[in-house]
Design a protein around this motif. Sequence first.
Motif, PDB file in Angstrom:
ATOM      1  N   GLY A 130      -4.966  -2.695  -2.075  1.00 35.53           N
ATOM      2  CA  GLY A 130      -4.880  -2.539  -0.630  1.00 35.53           C
ATOM      3  C   GLY A 130      -3.842  -1.536  -0.183  1.00 35.53           C
ATOM      4  O   GLY A 130      -3.375  -1.586   0.954  1.00 35.53           O
ATOM      5  N   THR A 131      -3.471  -0.599  -1.057  1.00 38.32           N
ATOM      6  CA  THR A 131      -2.491   0.424  -0.685  1.00 38.32           C
ATOM      7  C   THR A 131      -3.136   1.674  -0.106  1.00 38.32           C
ATOM      8  O   THR A 131      -2.426   2.610   0.258  1.00 38.32           O
ATOM      9  N   GLY A 132      -4.470   1.708  -0.035  1.00 36.65           N
ATOM     10  CA  GLY A 132      -5.169   2.894   0.468  1.00 36.65           C
ATOM     11  C   GLY A 132      -4.780   3.239   1.885  1.00 36.65           C
ATOM     12  O   GLY A 132      -4.376   2.377   2.673  1.00 36.65           O
ATOM     13  N   LEU A 133      -4.924   4.509   2.229  1.00 33.79           N
ATOM     14  CA  LEU A 133      -4.430   5.013   3.514  1.00 33.79           C
ATOM     15  C   LEU A 133      -5.532   5.570   4.401  1.00 33.79           C
ATOM     16  O   LEU A 133      -5.239   6.267   5.369  1.00 33.79           O
ATOM     17  N   SER A 134      -6.800   5.255   4.095  1.00 32.66           N
ATOM     18  CA  SER A 134      -7.892   5.753   4.934  1.00 32.66           C
ATOM     19  C   SER A 134      -8.876   4.653   5.324  1.00 32.66           C
ATOM     20  O   SER A 134      -9.934   4.951   5.861  1.00 32.66           O
TER      21      SER A 134
ATOM     22  N   GLY B 227     -12.872   7.607   3.995  1.00 30.10           N
ATOM     23  CA  GLY B 227     -12.944   6.225   4.447  1.00 30.10           C
ATOM     24  C   GLY B 227     -13.530   6.074   5.825  1.00 30.10           C
ATOM     25  O   GLY B 227     -14.512   6.718   6.197  1.00 30.10           O
ATOM     26  N   MET B 228     -12.914   5.191   6.627  1.00 28.16           N
ATOM     27  CA  MET B 228     -13.317   5.019   8.018  1.00 28.16           C
ATOM     28  C   MET B 228     -12.304   5.659   8.956  1.00 28.16           C
ATOM     29  O   MET B 228     -12.409   5.540  10.167  1.00 28.16           O
ATOM     30  N   GLU B 229     -11.335   6.362   8.378  1.00 31.06           N
ATOM     31  CA  GLU B 229     -10.329   7.053   9.180  1.00 31.06           C
ATOM     32  C   GLU B 229     -10.847   8.392   9.682  1.00 31.06           C
ATOM     33  O   GLU B 229     -10.647   8.751  10.845  1.00 31.06           O
ATOM     34  N   LYS B 230     -11.519   9.139   8.811  1.00 33.13           N
ATOM     35  CA  LYS B 230     -11.854  10.526   9.128  1.00 33.13           C
ATOM     36  C   LYS B 230     -13.341  10.819   9.068  1.00 33.13           C
ATOM     37  O   LYS B 230     -13.742  11.987   9.132  1.00 33.13           O
ATOM     38  N   ASN B 231     -14.180   9.787   8.950  1.00 36.20           N
ATOM     39  CA  ASN B 231     -15.600  10.077   8.773  1.00 36.20           C
ATOM     40  C   ASN B 231     -16.191  10.818   9.967  1.00 36.20           C
ATOM     41  O   ASN B 231     -17.091  11.633   9.818  1.00 36.20           O
ATOM     42  N   GLU B 232     -15.684  10.564  11.171  1.00 36.65           N
ATOM     43  CA  GLU B 232     -16.234  11.256  12.343  1.00 36.65           C
ATOM     44  C   GLU B 232     -15.717  12.686  12.476  1.00 36.65           C
ATOM     45  O   GLU B 232     -16.206  13.447  13.306  1.00 36.65           O
ATOM     46  N   LEU B 233     -14.734  13.052  11.660  1.00 34.52           N
ATOM     47  CA  LEU B 233     -14.244  14.435  11.657  1.00 34.52           C
ATOM     48  C   LEU B 233     -14.931  15.277  10.580  1.00 34.52           C
ATOM     49  O   LEU B 233     -14.736  16.484  10.516  1.00 34.52           O
TER      50      LEU B 233
ATOM     51  N   ALA C 289     -29.727   7.841  -3.750  1.00 35.39           N
ATOM     52  CA  ALA C 289     -30.250   7.675  -5.103  1.00 35.39           C
ATOM     53  C   ALA C 289     -29.600   6.483  -5.798  1.00 35.39           C
ATOM     54  O   ALA C 289     -30.217   5.821  -6.646  1.00 35.39           O
ATOM     55  N   PHE C 290     -28.343   6.194  -5.447  1.00 38.25           N
ATOM     56  CA  PHE C 290     -27.625   5.085  -6.063  1.00 38.25           C
ATOM     57  C   PHE C 290     -27.527   3.873  -5.136  1.00 38.25           C
ATOM     58  O   PHE C 290     -27.557   2.733  -5.591  1.00 38.25           O
ATOM     59  N   ASN C 291     -27.388   4.112  -3.856  1.00 39.44           N
ATOM     60  CA  ASN C 291     -27.098   3.044  -2.891  1.00 39.44           C
ATOM     61  C   ASN C 291     -28.037   3.168  -1.693  1.00 39.44           C
ATOM     62  O   ASN C 291     -27.608   3.422  -0.569  1.00 39.44           O
ATOM     63  N   PRO C 292     -29.347   3.020  -1.908  1.00 32.73           N
ATOM     64  CA  PRO C 292     -30.336   3.327  -0.866  1.00 32.73           C
ATOM     65  C   PRO C 292     -30.235   2.451   0.377  1.00 32.73           C
ATOM     66  O   PRO C 292     -30.586   2.889   1.467  1.00 32.73           O
ATOM     67  N   ASP C 293     -29.765   1.216   0.222  1.00 33.13           N
ATOM     68  CA  ASP C 293     -29.666   0.307   1.366  1.00 33.13           C
ATOM     69  C   ASP C 293     -28.286   0.319   2.011  1.00 33.13           C
ATOM     70  O   ASP C 293     -28.020  -0.470   2.921  1.00 33.13           O
ATOM     71  N   SER C 294     -27.414   1.209   1.525  1.00 34.12           N
ATOM     72  CA  SER C 294     -26.027   1.265   2.023  1.00 34.12           C
ATOM     73  C   SER C 294     -25.348  -0.101   1.959  1.00 34.12           C
ATOM     74  O   SER C 294     -24.541  -0.455   2.815  1.00 34.12           O
ATOM     75  N   SER C 295     -25.662  -0.861   0.929  1.00 36.83           N
ATOM     76  CA  SER C 295     -25.068  -2.188   0.786  1.00 36.83           C
ATOM     77  C   SER C 295     -23.652  -2.131   0.235  1.00 36.83           C
ATOM     78  O   SER C 295     -22.878  -3.069   0.410  1.00 36.83           O
ATOM     79  N   LEU C 296     -23.297  -1.028  -0.442  1.00 33.79           N
ATOM     80  CA  LEU C 296     -21.947  -0.880  -0.977  1.00 33.79           C
ATOM     81  C   LEU C 296     -21.092  -0.059  -0.018  1.00 33.79           C
ATOM     82  O   LEU C 296     -21.410   1.091   0.306  1.00 33.79           O
ATOM     83  N   ASN C 297     -20.033  -0.677   0.469  1.00 35.17           N
ATOM     84  CA  ASN C 297     -19.041  -0.018   1.322  1.00 35.17           C
ATOM     85  C   ASN C 297     -19.684   0.780   2.455  1.00 35.17           C
ATOM     86  O   ASN C 297     -19.426   1.980   2.632  1.00 35.17           O
ATOM     87  N   PRO C 298     -20.495   0.140   3.291  1.00 34.33           N
ATOM     88  CA  PRO C 298     -21.158   0.864   4.387  1.00 34.33           C
ATOM     89  C   PRO C 298     -20.162   1.332   5.446  1.00 34.33           C
ATOM     90  O   PRO C 298     -19.086   0.759   5.613  1.00 34.33           O
ATOM     91  N   GLY C 299     -20.553   2.388   6.151  1.00 33.93           N
ATOM     92  CA  GLY C 299     -19.731   2.898   7.245  1.00 33.93           C
ATOM     93  C   GLY C 299     -18.574   3.759   6.805  1.00 33.93           C
ATOM     94  O   GLY C 299     -17.637   3.987   7.575  1.00 33.93           O
ATOM     95  N   LYS C 300     -18.629   4.268   5.582  1.00 33.83           N
ATOM     96  CA  LYS C 300     -17.555   5.116   5.070  1.00 33.83           C
ATOM     97  C   LYS C 300     -18.077   6.527   4.783  1.00 33.83           C
ATOM     98  O   LYS C 300     -19.255   6.724   4.507  1.00 33.83           O
ATOM     99  N   ILE C 301     -17.193   7.486   4.853  1.00 33.02           N
ATOM    100  CA  ILE C 301     -17.421   8.898   4.536  1.00 33.02           C
ATOM    101  C   ILE C 301     -18.343   9.587   5.551  1.00 33.02           C
ATOM    102  O   ILE C 301     -17.935  10.566   6.189  1.00 33.02           O
TER     103      ILE C 301
END
Length: 488
Positions: free
Chosen positions: A82-86, A428-434, A453-465
């Motif tokens: 949990g030390t991530g900054l984004s 992450g969710m900090e800069k995705n809109e930029l 190709a890997f995550n078609p349903d966006s079930s892994l970590n959705p709403g990022k990048i």
Amino acid sequence: MSTPRAVAVAPMDAVLIRELKSLLGPANVLSQKEDLMLYEFDGSVEKARPEVVVFPHTTEDVSRIVKLAAKYQVPVVGRGAGTGLSGGALARSGGVMIVFARMNRILELDLENRRAVVQPGAVNLDITRAVEHAGLYFAPDPSSQKSCTIGGNVAENSGGPHTLAYGLTTNHIAALELVLPDGEIMRIGSHHGDAPGYDLCGLFVGSEGTLALVTEITVKLSRKAEAVKTLLAIFDAVSGASHTVVEITARGITPAACEMLDGWTLRVVEDYIHAGFPRDSAAVLLIEVEGLREAAESQAAAIAEICNANRAREVRSARDEGERDLLWKGRRNAFGALGRLAPSNYVLDGVIPRSKLTEALDNIQATGKKFGFDIGNMFHAGDGNLHPIVLYDERDTEQFKRAIAAAEEIIRMCIALGGSLTGEHGVGMEKNELMPLLFTDADFDLMRRIHDAFNPDSSLNPGKIFPLSKGCGEIRVRRSGQVSESPR
């Protein structure tokens, strides 16, 4: 900009929670509100709460968890320390958070071939501690290396002061074990590195958990240099320090590290750490070279010459390991020093061309005055990776809004100067809109095809990048304690 609306999250299915407890044991599943609150934060200013937190012990546990989540159509996000900054390891869409804290073992040490096989919850610095008796170490060294975990480093492609010469995390990964969104377990790369075919490790490192969950990592170990020379160059003008960085590179010298602290920041650090930084200077450079003894001494002499040519007031050389450790203690504990001045700080991450350092720092100072904040600067000057730190009080809603606005202005400035919006903290969710400031619709289409190709349903970590706004041009508004997004 449209009025923001809160993201709606459906309540977690009680049956899923019961099945998770049956699978892992009640002690490895958290679902009470007071427990979940601990996992709605990371090191960023973002906030998002999972609906259940689970602690696997094995790769098979992770696979079974992912299969259960897929069965109930619930999103999954992985988390290390949990030390991530984004906001990369926050559960933006609720769902299941897989915390790898109990998968923290070093599984194998192959000292002869300079490899280590570790679980994702292994702490970065513990890898070096496990092999330093053999004269080896793990090169990527984020400032949080005493607490951050290797799985998170892989997800964000983390860096650190000493990656200038040796590269980011991606350059030190030989193989990965992964769990895909359907629970399938697969391995990529090779124990000895440089596997033929596509560089899949390079694809997954830095993908921020949006393609797969990493459950085992084979890292490359580096041999400690014969000699290390650590220099502290002291300047009465920021421009002198900036020009020095540019000239060192122009001379063909690549230090192991080249860090810069501005005058305001170094005074705060010195008051706290007493590292020996001169309180009356405008900036200091902390430069380290290493290699064979003769080469290190020659490079240190050349760097000192460059510093003096750019009007350094003084160039000090650490006389022993104790002085070297104290200087680096000042750099690595700077965040803690600044934490004494304000309840909260927003650590930014942007990249500029080295030749634009003076202009960028002037712009950051002007932004601070514009929004009414003290902004400290300590950063990886050698590769132009800036880390401005905005000091504010998150309890004050207006201050929070101004901090966000100041941060966005600084990142936009980095891009305008020919740089990038992140060097090592991730999107992450900090800069995705930029992201549309750097990438075209065609770029996003290609990235999305790889993602799907890997995550078609966006079930892994959705709403990022990826940007969430429909036209990729509206900027999401963030409010303290709430994640919001522009209407689509």
